[in-house]
Scaffold this motif. Structure first.
Motif: not given
Length: 496
Positions: A324-325, A327-328, A331-332
């Motif tokens: 999850l980290a 993936d964030r 996206r950034s």
């Protein structure tokens, strides 16, 4: 008489027979000497089988001789046997004094013979007990059960003076049919192995169910009104007297069928005591072995459960959080560094694949155990994990009449419960949920809830998949819906 065997040393049937024979011979010789008889015949009645007789000197013929030249006296008052004394025609006849002396000798002979027979029986009890101890020791030492039972069959054939011994074991976990798993004695033994015997309406079935040894005079004579199967009749045509020794208590794990060929004398009823002691020792050993196996299985399953929990609660969660980290971060970075973002996306996909593989491993840790207890634990975990945190109060009821399910059925059962519970949690807006699993001749899963009824058609594809699972196994899926709740039943044959 030969001296008794030292404590702990093996005793043979031959030595026991020699002891009784020596006693008979000594008594007959003493009677002949004290009464001046040319011959003495001491006969002991066995009840079953030929009488045991010992002769000293030249016995008189079967034709009557002159009065006083032949004395026949009973041994004891219970028909133990006879002492027959004879003189030749040329000798003096027996006198009344001789008759009185002979009666005294016969009384003494009865006591001596009774003691010898008691000693023989005690020796045989010791032999059977030693055989039972040997079997128990072999089982507890880890020797494979089939090998131990085969050796037990051979030893019992020797002890019981039988022509054949078969080890009969239940087929498919039920006791309506027994298979001859091993056989000993004679050339026919190998041909008998693997034969299946339907047990309905047979004395063998009664012995197997009761767990009590039985002596049968003739296995060809069925109980009144019974019609045994053809396979039973074929064996009965070759063998007559039988001794059945169940091992494992009521609803036995195995039964020894001890047989003598047709025409031979039947088994002495006193052998039941010996066989019962042998069976008790073997039964205790088999129960201990079973307990040890169950304990090892429980320990193994506990280790698997612990590993599965660690993988799920620690490894999977940490990998998931890392994914999850990442993936964030991906996206950034997409607007400014699309190539870097793409590479991070590949790593995230790999982590997702790793999580999927770990979950498969968790499933495999449970999949090898198809026992009812293990299935109950897995279903409990499935219901808990799906409903946890969703405000639904679940209830799980599992009733099983079998110890182990077919291994290929367990994944379907778990998947069905997971899918049905998930549907209720996601779409029914229910406050109560009941899962009932009944395992007997078939597997029946019933899920009921107090929700708002069936979900839209787009969600019913999950039910279609469950219906397909049921149909592949010869079962069915049924749905009963109402505004105040839904009941879904999934049923398949246990052996489907």
């Amino acid at each position: 008489m030969p001296p008794p065997a030292p404590p702990g040393s093996p005793v043979s049937d031959a030595s026991l027979d020699d002891a009784v024979d020596a006693t008979q011979r000594a008594v007959a010789r003493a009677a002949a000497v004290h009464l001046g008889a040319d011959s003495a015949v001491l006969t002991v009645r066995t009840g079953n089988g030929p009488d045991r007789s010992v002769t000293v000197g030249t016995p008189p013929g079967d034709d009557p001789v002159e009065d006083g030249h032949d004395l026949v006296l009973p041994l004891g008052e219970a028909g133990l046997g006879t002492l027959r004394l004879g003189r030749t025609r040329e000798a003096e006849p027996f006198t009344p004094a001789d008759l009185a002396t002979a009666r005294t000798l016969a009384a003494v002979a009865a006591t001596a013979v009774e003691n010898a027979l008691l000693l023989e029986h005690a020796g045989r009890r010791r032999i059977w007990a030693l055989a039972g101890t040997t079997i128990a020791t072999a089982l507890l030492s880890g020797t494979p059960a089939d090998q131990v039972l085969r050796e037990a069959a051979a030893r019992v054939a020797e002890l019981a003076e039988a022509d054949a011994v078969g080890v009969l074991v239940p087929v498919g976990g039920e006791d309506q049919t027994l298979m001859i798993g091993a056989a000993a004695g004679g050339p026919l033994a190998a041909e008998m192995e693997g034969v299946r015997l339907p047990l309905a309406e047979t004395r063998l079935h009664a012995a197997h169910r009761s767990g009590v040894p039985q002596v049968i005079e003739d296995i060809a004579t069925p109980p009144p009104g019974a019609h045994p199967a053809e396979a039973v009749g074929e064996i009965a045509g070759q063998y007559g007297p039988a001794l059945y020794i169940p091992l494992g208590g009521p609803s036995s794990l195995a039964t020894l069928a001890v047989l003598r060929t047709r025409g031979r004398p039947g088994f002495d009823p006193r052998v039941l005591e010996l066989a019962a002691a042998f069976a008790r020792q073997a039964t205790v050993a088999m129960e201990l072995v079973g307990s040890q196996a169950r304990e090892r299985q429980l320990q193994l399953q506990a280790d698997r459960d612990r590993i599965a929990r660690d993988l799920h609660d620690h490894v999977v969660q940490r990998i998931f959080a890392t994914a999850l980290a990442l993936d964030r971060i991906r996206r950034s970075l997409e607007p400014t560094a699309p190539q870097v973002a793409a590479r991070i996306a590949e790593r995230v996909d790999e982590l997702d694949g790793t999580i999927a593989r770990i979950r498969e491993s968790i499933f495999e840790l449970h999949a090898e155990d198809a026992s009812s207890a293990a299935v109950r634990r897995r279903l409990t975990e499935v219901v808990r994990s799906v409903t946890e945190g969703h405000g639904v109060r679940p209830a799980l009821r599992v009733r099983s009449e079998v110890e182990d399910l077919p291994p290929d059925l367990v994944p379907d059962l778990v998947a069905v419960v997971r899918e049905l519970v998930t549907n209720v949690v996601r779409h029914a807006a229910a406050t109560r949920l009941t899962v009932t699993v009944a395992i007997a001749g078939d597997v029946r899963v019933v899920v009921t809830d107090d929700g708002c009824g069936l979900p839209p058609v787009t969600v019913r594809s999950g039910l279609a998949n469950l219906a397909d699972r049921a149909e592949r196994r010869g079962g069915r899926l049924s749905v009963a819906a109402a505004p105040s709740g839904t009941e879904i039943e999934w049923t398949v044959p246990l052996t489907g």
